[in-house]
Design an enzyme around this catalytic site. Sequence first.
Site, mmCIF file in Angstrom:
data_model
loop_
_atom_site.group_PDB
_atom_site.id
_atom_site.type_symbol
_atom_site.label_atom_id
_atom_site.label_comp_id
_atom_site.label_asym_id
_atom_site.label_seq_id
_atom_site.Cartn_x
_atom_site.Cartn_y
_atom_site.Cartn_z
ATOM 1 N N THR A 85 0.880 -1.181 0.000
ATOM 2 C CA THR A 85 0.000 0.000 0.000
ATOM 3 C C THR A 85 0.912 1.225 0.000
ATOM 4 O O THR A 85 0.990 1.949 0.997
ATOM 5 C CB THR A 85 -0.921 0.011 1.241
ATOM 6 O OG1 THR A 85 -0.115 -0.182 2.422
ATOM 7 C CG2 THR A 85 -1.968 -1.070 1.184
ATOM 8 N N GLY A 261 20.135 9.665 14.640
ATOM 9 C CA GLY A 261 20.925 9.462 13.429
ATOM 10 C C GLY A 261 20.253 10.116 12.243
ATOM 11 O O GLY A 261 19.540 11.120 12.403
ATOM 12 N N CYS A 268 7.687 1.470 5.249
ATOM 13 C CA CYS A 268 6.571 1.473 6.218
ATOM 14 C C CYS A 268 6.432 2.786 6.979
ATOM 15 O O CYS A 268 5.484 3.535 6.736
ATOM 16 C CB CYS A 268 6.750 0.322 7.198
ATOM 17 S SG CYS A 268 6.881 -1.269 6.361
HETATM 18 C C1 UGA Z 1 8.598 -1.154 10.996
HETATM 19 C C2 UGA Z 1 8.073 -1.539 12.395
HETATM 20 O O1 UGA Z 1 9.158 -1.570 13.321
HETATM 21 C C3 UGA Z 1 7.414 -2.908 12.357
HETATM 22 O O2 UGA Z 1 6.882 -3.231 13.632
HETATM 23 C C4 UGA Z 1 6.296 -2.885 11.302
HETATM 24 O O3 UGA Z 1 5.670 -4.152 11.189
HETATM 25 C C5 UGA Z 1 6.894 -2.515 9.959
HETATM 26 O O4 UGA Z 1 7.516 -1.204 10.060
HETATM 27 C C6 UGA Z 1 5.780 -2.478 8.949
HETATM 28 O O5 UGA Z 1 4.915 -1.611 9.064
HETATM 29 O O6 UGA Z 1 5.712 -3.360 8.094
HETATM 30 P P1 UGA Z 1 10.759 -1.806 9.574
HETATM 31 O O7 UGA Z 1 10.282 -0.773 8.595
HETATM 32 O O8 UGA Z 1 11.187 -3.133 9.081
HETATM 33 O O9 UGA Z 1 9.603 -2.093 10.667
HETATM 34 O O10 UGA Z 1 11.999 -1.172 10.327
HETATM 35 P P2 UGA Z 1 12.320 -0.608 11.775
HETATM 36 O O11 UGA Z 1 13.194 -1.551 12.472
HETATM 37 O O12 UGA Z 1 11.103 -0.137 12.467
HETATM 38 O O13 UGA Z 1 13.179 0.665 11.380
HETATM 39 C C7 UGA Z 1 12.593 1.737 10.657
HETATM 40 C C8 UGA Z 1 13.590 2.840 10.436
HETATM 41 O O14 UGA Z 1 13.839 3.527 11.655
HETATM 42 C C9 UGA Z 1 14.953 2.402 9.921
HETATM 43 O O15 UGA Z 1 15.346 3.311 8.904
HETATM 44 C C10 UGA Z 1 15.853 2.518 11.130
HETATM 45 O O16 UGA Z 1 17.182 2.770 10.785
HETATM 46 C C11 UGA Z 1 15.237 3.699 11.852
HETATM 47 N N1 UGA Z 1 15.494 3.723 13.308
HETATM 48 C C12 UGA Z 1 15.039 2.720 14.111
HETATM 49 C C13 UGA Z 1 16.165 4.809 13.851
HETATM 50 O O17 UGA Z 1 16.577 5.747 13.133
HETATM 51 N N2 UGA Z 1 16.377 4.857 15.205
HETATM 52 C C14 UGA Z 1 15.942 3.883 16.033
HETATM 53 O O18 UGA Z 1 16.161 3.990 17.248
HETATM 54 C C15 UGA Z 1 15.257 2.794 15.472
#
Ligand code: UGA
Length: 451
Positions: A85, A261, A268
Amino acid sequence: MRISVIGCGYLGAVHAACMARLGHDVIGLDVDQAKVTSLNAGVPPFYEPDFPELLTSQLAAGRLRFTTDASCIADAQVHFIAVGTPQLAGRNAADLSYVRSAVNTLIEVVGTSAGPAVIAGKSTVPVGTAERIQQICDESGKDLVVVWNPEFLREGFAVQDTLAPDRIVYGLPDDPERAEIGRRCLDECYQELLGDRTPRLLTNHATAELVKVAANSFLATKISFINAMAELCDATGGDVTQLAEAIGYDDRIGRKFLRAGVGFGGGCLPKDIRAFMARAGELGVDQALTFLREVDAINLRQRDKAVEMASKLLGGRFVGHKVAVLGAAFKPNSDDLRDSPALQVAQQIWSRGADLVITDPAAADALRHKRPNLQVVDTVAEAVQDVDVVLLLTEWQEYRELDPVELRNLVRTPNIIDGRNVLEPARWIEAGWNYRGMGRHANRTATPVSL
Ligand code: UGA
């Protein structure tokens, strides 16, 4: 159970293989023949730890196959919708055309005599979608019960998150008879997981749809909050990693998702908060989510800040300078380049005239395909050769472990921007590097207050 999964991308392909691992008979349906061929050959079309082994074992067990032929899914008892989506071009709202065509396909192929089948929506959708799908099914005369069953998996941990979820949510129809059919069907699907005492929440359609976007909005807000604190640290000489650690000891706040960062990206979080705002606007409650506009703005500002930091280190000009970017994927353990902060920073620096080289352990091939203008190399050593500034923008483990002394001998000027705050500043400074983090080591002190 006989299960179909419509849409075999990061979410659908993993879900299909995990359902097969739970003992079900699973068919994945996708319109992309190349993807289907690759999956049937046991070759994942994307990088995801643990998925290759799971895929091959389930194909070999005969419980899993993929097809482009929609008639093959006709007799499944439950159809999971796992299509994308994405954000609509030029708008904040989500593009629901793939969901609509999945529903159309289902209506076309499912029979009328076999008793009710369940549609279990996993895609992230605007609130009100499940209700509309139920209406469309009812209008078609097909006996389909719609349940919304949002997915919370993270890329990089997709298999683990699917097989050991921290909660399972069923958004059930209001009609009690249909709700019971939906509940029983999903209970049978997830029997093995529920046995492990995964919390299972029964809600209505709207709550389940909202749970998903609320969770992603909260995570995005946490990240932007800490990035806002990073801006304050940069303006005052504070250290945001210490700040995050200190506030994180309060377990009402918690330490997770407070890594400052270059911000969040991927397929997502960014598009979900925008679609949520757009939907709130349609519902006349846009004010409730105005704060997400700021969350988005803080996040995008971090990307610009990394570019400006590099520019400053180069005396305000990129032209005539060589720059290395380490990391292209939106996060480590993924080759996903969608809305990647690393890639956007690299692209900006390139368009301002730098001689830019970029590398990524998993996304290099996808990157060559997606951005043929960029000079992509396979190793850090090639990337940093004779550069004037190195930007670490995706925190792959191998980048965290880089040896500052070895790297010092390869570059022309030892400038390092740690866009994910994962390096130990003291080690790099000791090895002769000019170190800059995001919200730490800004080399300034706060303007004293007037007392
Ligand atoms: C995210 C959610 O964490 C999942 O629970 C959800 O199911 C998924 O979206 C979805 O909607 O399908 P994801 O996109 O795989 O998962 O990645 P994340 O681990 O959430 O990281 C997202 C972004 O945030 C990355 O670019 C990461 O580098 C950044 N991030 C994460 C930060 O900049 N700081 C943090 O402390 C954590």
